[in-house]
Design a protein around this motif. Sequence first.
Motif, PDB file in Angstrom:
ATOM      1  N   PRO A 227      35.078  60.206  29.256  1.00  0.00           N
ATOM      2  CA  PRO A 227      35.900  59.770  28.188  1.00  0.00           C
ATOM      3  C   PRO A 227      35.441  60.568  26.910  1.00  0.00           C
ATOM      4  O   PRO A 227      34.467  61.210  26.847  1.00  0.00           O
ATOM      5  CB  PRO A 227      35.518  58.221  27.982  1.00  0.00           C
ATOM      6  N   TYR A 228      36.490  60.599  25.803  1.00  0.00           N
ATOM      7  CA  TYR A 228      36.184  60.966  24.625  1.00  0.00           C
ATOM      8  C   TYR A 228      36.016  60.250  23.465  1.00  0.00           C
ATOM      9  O   TYR A 228      36.573  58.897  23.679  1.00  0.00           O
ATOM     10  CB  TYR A 228      37.252  62.106  24.149  1.00  0.00           C
ATOM     11  N   TYR A 229      35.411  60.404  22.488  1.00  0.00           N
ATOM     12  CA  TYR A 229      35.208  59.797  21.376  1.00  0.00           C
ATOM     13  C   TYR A 229      35.845  60.196  19.847  1.00  0.00           C
ATOM     14  O   TYR A 229      35.409  61.766  19.844  1.00  0.00           O
ATOM     15  CB  TYR A 229      33.996  58.992  21.090  1.00  0.00           C
ATOM     16  N   ASP A 230      35.862  59.636  18.927  1.00  0.00           N
ATOM     17  CA  ASP A 230      36.381  60.393  17.700  1.00  0.00           C
ATOM     18  C   ASP A 230      34.977  60.680  16.742  1.00  0.00           C
ATOM     19  O   ASP A 230      34.747  60.325  15.841  1.00  0.00           O
ATOM     20  CB  ASP A 230      37.305  59.607  16.812  1.00  0.00           C
ATOM     21  N   LEU A 231      34.092  61.426  17.669  1.00  0.00           N
ATOM     22  CA  LEU A 231      32.829  61.626  16.943  1.00  0.00           C
ATOM     23  C   LEU A 231      32.778  63.189  17.068  1.00  0.00           C
ATOM     24  O   LEU A 231      33.116  63.580  17.994  1.00  0.00           O
ATOM     25  CB  LEU A 231      31.559  61.176  17.747  1.00  0.00           C
TER      26      LEU A 231
ATOM     27  N   ASN B 235      32.339  64.992  20.469  1.00  0.00           N
ATOM     28  CA  ASN B 235      32.641  64.329  21.687  1.00  0.00           C
ATOM     29  C   ASN B 235      34.119  64.082  21.618  1.00  0.00           C
ATOM     30  O   ASN B 235      34.569  62.997  22.168  1.00  0.00           O
ATOM     31  CB  ASN B 235      32.139  62.916  21.366  1.00  0.00           C
ATOM     32  N   ARG B 236      34.993  64.850  20.888  1.00  0.00           N
ATOM     33  CA  ARG B 236      36.401  64.915  20.808  1.00  0.00           C
ATOM     34  C   ARG B 236      37.147  65.554  21.970  1.00  0.00           C
ATOM     35  O   ARG B 236      36.593  66.620  22.716  1.00  0.00           O
ATOM     36  CB  ARG B 236      36.960  65.392  19.464  1.00  0.00           C
ATOM     37  N   TYR B 237      38.535  65.231  22.315  1.00  0.00           N
ATOM     38  CA  TYR B 237      39.191  65.720  23.135  1.00  0.00           C
ATOM     39  C   TYR B 237      39.209  67.374  23.094  1.00  0.00           C
ATOM     40  O   TYR B 237      39.196  67.840  21.964  1.00  0.00           O
ATOM     41  CB  TYR B 237      41.011  65.251  23.333  1.00  0.00           C
TER      42      TYR B 237
ATOM     43  N   VAL C 196      40.760  61.478  20.750  1.00  0.00           N
ATOM     44  CA  VAL C 196      40.224  60.485  21.996  1.00  0.00           C
ATOM     45  C   VAL C 196      41.323  61.195  23.197  1.00  0.00           C
ATOM     46  O   VAL C 196      40.853  61.311  24.455  1.00  0.00           O
ATOM     47  CB  VAL C 196      40.335  59.148  21.765  1.00  0.00           C
TER      48      VAL C 196
ATOM     49  N   PRO D 143      40.799  60.704  29.039  1.00  0.00           N
ATOM     50  CA  PRO D 143      39.640  61.170  29.449  1.00  0.00           C
ATOM     51  C   PRO D 143      39.982  62.384  30.536  1.00  0.00           C
ATOM     52  O   PRO D 143      41.080  62.857  31.001  1.00  0.00           O
ATOM     53  CB  PRO D 143      39.264  60.240  30.441  1.00  0.00           C
TER      54      PRO D 143
END
Length: 486
Positions: free
Chosen positions: A239-243, A246-248, A332, A335
């Motif tokens: 999975p990805y997160y808006d951090l 850690n983004r797509y 995001v 995944p």
Amino acid sequence: MKNIRILLFTLLAICFSACQDFEELQLDPNRTTQATPDLLLTNIEVSAFNSVPLSAALASRYLVNTDGVSLEQYYGWQRSGYGNYNHLRQVVRLEEEAARLNKPVYAAMAKFFKSYFIIGLTQTFGDVPYSEALKGGEGNFSPAYDRQEDIYLGVLEDLKAANAILASTQEPVAGDVLYKGDLKKWQMLVNSFSLRVLMSLSLKENNSKLQVKQRFREIMDNPAQYPIFGSNNDNAALPYYDLESNRYPHYNNNSLQTAYYMEETFVTLLQELGDPRLPKLAALAPNMATRPAEDLSAYGGVRGSDALDQNKAKVVGGAASKINARYYNNPVNEPALALGYAEVQFILAEAASRGWISGNAEDYYKKGIEASMQFYGIPQSSINEYLANPEVQLQAADPLAAILTQKYISFFMNSGWQPFYEQRRTGFPGFDVSGSGMLNEKRIPKRWMYPENEFQLNRAHVEAAIDRQYPEGDDINATMWLLRQE
């Protein structure tokens, strides 16, 4: 004389103390000199699964690059690299730390990742270093190349051993960003990956050494011992997160926004099948932008085999769709799917069609379609309508064509180079090579040439591997053992 001895003793003591202090200063007391298994595991998982390669999308006829001549798109590539061995070094360290701390659960995961990375290498080149690889610490800097058959046998045994370890422990796992320490899901991944590996050996189904069909049936006949994916909740999907970091992977990718367009044959395939996934994957063509997204005729593409100037002209005319904006606008997005439930169902459908297992191929096939559509967020009512479409039904005369075509559709922007490897193995679907832009005499390559530095650092072994595999030499059109019918 006595004073001289005292002076010498004093100088030696000072020197020893200074040397000792210098050595101690080289060690940071706040940093460990040994990597813990949890930190290693996190890095390995990200290295393995955080990948959505545009090069694979070009070679697999999903996307087209209009900003220059892409060797992947026009099948003119030459060499690839040994980057997976860098990841394997971390896997070896994980193995060592698991042994040092007596944590067999990490040893099981190391066996999986060793298998995952080495399969990627051997599918790229053919024979590669395996049994002697990564033994520089033992003084072996020029490892021999293992035969591809032996690599596959070793991988299958490692995966079986990994499943057995996971089944016999309840040991807690830290650093697992994929399954949060859920060992049952890890078992499912190991066995589902085993099914992928076994299906990649379909041309070797009668090989007495590998026992492909027997191994496949052993997994399917013993679900308690060998659990496999049962839904999309089990997917190997990072999975990805808006951090930050850690983004797509393609978030804010300018080239994806401006230079990449949908491939025409792929768009046409989805249109002919009335596939509701098309609006989830592509944007409306500019000259059709006022139409509703559900109107599948409002999408277009350019052919990956056509010359660059032809494709640019079509783009200027507004007839080509870009990829859906979520792939570059959404941090995001979806995944990174490395291996999913949909693929497993298509593998089972193919196995049933080949007579490897006794299940119903159509049931597996439709479950695969449904799982893929659910992954892309298609409403159940649209899924049911699609599954009832006469164009989508399995045809008794040629079930593999439909199974492999649907499997190909499900791989859009996921699973790395798997769609290319599947087409290389089966010929489905046919990749268009008819255009004037094609390189390599309009042939689809079967492999990549070995890295240049192998001929400088390990010449004897790489040349021996080429001689025994490829009479025509280290050529992208040469046929590796995996692709030869037995």
